[in-house]
Structure formats: C-alpha cells, structure tokens
Design an enzyme around this catalytic site. Structure first.
Site, mmCIF file in Angstrom:
data_model
loop_
_atom_site.group_PDB
_atom_site.id
_atom_site.type_symbol
_atom_site.label_atom_id
_atom_site.label_comp_id
_atom_site.label_asym_id
_atom_site.label_seq_id
_atom_site.Cartn_x
_atom_site.Cartn_y
_atom_site.Cartn_z
ATOM 1 N N LYS A 1 0.836 -1.205 0.000
ATOM 2 C CA LYS A 1 0.000 0.000 0.000
ATOM 3 C C LYS A 1 0.871 1.255 0.000
ATOM 4 C CE LYS A 1 -3.973 -1.749 2.613
ATOM 5 N NZ LYS A 1 -4.791 -1.513 3.814
ATOM 6 N N ASP B 1 -8.368 2.079 4.699
ATOM 7 C CA ASP B 1 -8.818 0.708 4.861
ATOM 8 C C ASP B 1 -9.542 0.312 3.587
ATOM 9 O OD1 ASP B 1 -8.711 -1.359 7.021
ATOM 10 O OD2 ASP B 1 -10.813 -1.525 6.450
ATOM 11 N N SER B 2 -9.325 -0.916 3.168
ATOM 12 C CA SER B 2 -9.888 -1.378 1.903
ATOM 13 C C SER B 2 -10.550 -2.719 2.092
ATOM 14 C CB SER B 2 -8.779 -1.531 0.851
ATOM 15 O OG SER B 2 -8.084 -0.335 0.685
ATOM 16 N N GLY C 1 -2.435 -9.277 -1.448
ATOM 17 C CA GLY C 1 -3.814 -9.567 -1.049
ATOM 18 C C GLY C 1 -4.600 -10.297 -2.137
ATOM 19 N N TYR C 2 -5.749 -9.757 -2.480
ATOM 20 C CA TYR C 2 -6.656 -10.392 -3.442
ATOM 21 C C TYR C 2 -6.315 -10.062 -4.899
ATOM 22 C CZ TYR C 2 -9.684 -11.301 0.608
ATOM 23 O OH TYR C 2 -10.189 -11.733 1.811
ATOM 24 N N ASP C 3 -5.226 -9.368 -5.146
ATOM 25 C CA ASP C 3 -4.886 -8.986 -6.528
ATOM 26 C C ASP C 3 -4.892 -10.171 -7.512
ATOM 27 O OD1 ASP C 3 -4.724 -6.266 -6.165
ATOM 28 O OD2 ASP C 3 -2.561 -6.238 -5.803
HETATM 29 P P1 IMP Z 1 -6.876 -3.679 4.845
HETATM 30 O O1 IMP Z 1 -7.248 -2.390 4.209
HETATM 31 O O2 IMP Z 1 -5.398 -3.782 5.053
HETATM 32 O O3 IMP Z 1 -7.701 -4.011 6.048
HETATM 33 O O4 IMP Z 1 -7.153 -4.755 3.730
HETATM 34 C C1 IMP Z 1 -8.139 -5.726 3.801
HETATM 35 C C2 IMP Z 1 -7.735 -6.920 2.999
HETATM 36 O O5 IMP Z 1 -7.900 -6.633 1.624
HETATM 37 C C3 IMP Z 1 -6.304 -7.381 3.178
HETATM 38 O O6 IMP Z 1 -6.287 -8.786 3.153
HETATM 39 C C4 IMP Z 1 -5.583 -6.823 1.996
HETATM 40 O O7 IMP Z 1 -4.518 -7.657 1.598
HETATM 41 C C5 IMP Z 1 -6.687 -6.808 0.958
HETATM 42 N N1 IMP Z 1 -6.479 -5.695 0.061
HETATM 43 C C6 IMP Z 1 -6.505 -4.381 0.357
HETATM 44 N N2 IMP Z 1 -6.209 -3.654 -0.711
HETATM 45 C C7 IMP Z 1 -5.983 -4.535 -1.717
HETATM 46 C C8 IMP Z 1 -5.599 -4.378 -3.064
HETATM 47 O O8 IMP Z 1 -5.359 -3.289 -3.589
HETATM 48 N N3 IMP Z 1 -5.472 -5.501 -3.776
HETATM 49 C C9 IMP Z 1 -5.705 -6.732 -3.246
HETATM 50 N N4 IMP Z 1 -6.035 -6.929 -1.992
HETATM 51 C C10 IMP Z 1 -6.177 -5.833 -1.222
#
Ligand code: IMP
Length: 198
Positions: A13, A65-66, A140-142
């Site tokens: 990130k 947060d994502s 992550g989910y990429d």
């Molecule tokens: P958080 O924002 O770190 O809580 O992310 C939540 C989950 O979504 C984590 O498992 C991250 O790896 C995944 N994640 C967040 N942003 C992305 C992204 O841009 N691509 C893929 N996975 C994501």
C-alpha cells in the site's frame, strides 16, 4: 513538495500511495505501525478508529482501509477481507462462486488528518473474480480480481497499470487533488467527494 505520513504495516500500500501522490507534489513517508481494526460494519468506521490511533503523529497523516466486496455473497468478505484472507486464502471464495455471479468490487476509504481536522475520500473499482489465482504482482486479493475491461488480474499487471485504475489510487488521487487545491479539509475537498467527519 509537501510531506505526508502514511501509517500502515503494508509495504504494498505504501508503495502504491507514494507513486500516486508524487505527481501532486506530495512526498510520502511510510510509518510502519500496527493500527486497530475494530469489528465494524463499514470501512469508514475502521478508518475513524485508525485516525484516532494516529493522533500523536504530527503533520498531515494518511491512513486507509480497503476491502473486496462480492455482491452475490452479500458483500462478503468486505470489512472482514483481511481476517478472511489470513485464515482461508482464496479457496472458499472459488467454491462459493461456482454457483453464483462472480461480480466484485474493491473499495478504499482514505482518511486524512492534521491536528483536529480530518476528511475521508472514497475510491472503487469494479470487476469480477477469476476462476483461479493468477499473477505475482501486487498483494492480497490482486491475483483473483479482474477489473472490468481487462483480461488479466491485478496480480498479472505491473504496478503502474494497477495504479491507473485501482480503488486505492482513485481514493488517493482525490486526496492529492484536495491537497494541491490548498484546502484538503475545506469546501474544495468536500465538493470533490470527500466526506467531512467532524
Ligand atoms: P486492509 O485495508 O489492510 O484491512 O485490507 C483488507 C484486505 O484486503 C487485506 O487482506 C488486503 O490484503 C486486501 N487488500 C486491500 N487492498 C488490496 C488491493 O489493492 N489488492 C488486493 N487486496 C487488497
């Protein structure tokens, strides 16, 4: 150049955010710190908790947060994306989607704070879940997310391609636009889609 501190434990990130904000004249310092992730119903609530936890850091501070939202699974994993991935990886998602629509979207809420002022900025990208994990880029989910209009996953794309359209880049470009406009917490930011939280 102006400075901004991005607080997160996720180097992926931090890299993305630095690249997106550079053209706006914003230099990003990555501050590696574990932040609270309360069990909340919305990303906005999680971001508010994260902003509360970085009040001791001076200057402009950014957190985000994502989540990955799958409408045919009632939005799951959504705010639980991180917990779910840590425990289950991709297997259950592939299984559940064998008989359900594969549409999905990523959503980011970015929270900017300076002293007592804060604002939130939202970005989304729509797409679908692939039939198997593909690609080694990103995190992550990429590897399982195919954005609309693409025939490959985020995991198969170089960083610049993901940053062109990603949820995080879209939210953070709004942050850059608001900072470049000189009033990131003011009327300019609000009219560009920021949600003022206090
Ligand atoms: P958080 O924002 O770190 O809580 O992310 C939540 C989950 O979504 C984590 O498992 C991250 O790896 C995944 N994640 C967040 N942003 C992305 C992204 O841009 N691509 C893929 N996975 C994501």
């Amino acid at each position: 150049m102006s400075d901004l501190t991005f607080v997160s434990t996720n180097p992926g990130k931090a890299r993305e955010i630095a690249a997106v904000l550079e053209p706006f004249g914003v230099r990003v310092k990555w501050y590696r710190r574990e932040l609270p992730e309360p069990q909340a119903a919305t990303l906005e609530e999680v971001v508010a908790a994260k902003l509360d936890a970085v009040r001791d850091i001076s200057g402009r501070v950014l957190v985000e947060d994502s989540g990955l939202f799958i409408p045919s699974l009632r939005g799951f994993p959504g705010v639980y994306s991180a917990h779910f991935l840590r425990i289950w990886k991709f297997g259950p998602i592939f299984e559940l989607l064998e008989s359900r629509p594969r549409r999905a979207y990523f959503r980011t809420v970015a929270g900017l704070q300076e002293g007592r002022r804060r604002a939130m900025f939202v970005g989304e990208v729509r797409g679908s879940i692939s039939d198997r994990a593909r690609g080694r880029h990103g995190f992550g989910y990429d590897p399982i997310f195919i954005p609309d209009g693409w025939d490959r996953t985020f995991g198969e794309a170089p960083a610049e391609a993901k940053n062109g359209i990603s949820h995080r880049a879209r939210a953070v470009r709004k942050v850059g636009t608001a900072i470049a406009g000189g009033r990131p917490f003011g009327a300019t930011a609000r009219s560009r889609g920021a949600l003022k939280t206090r």
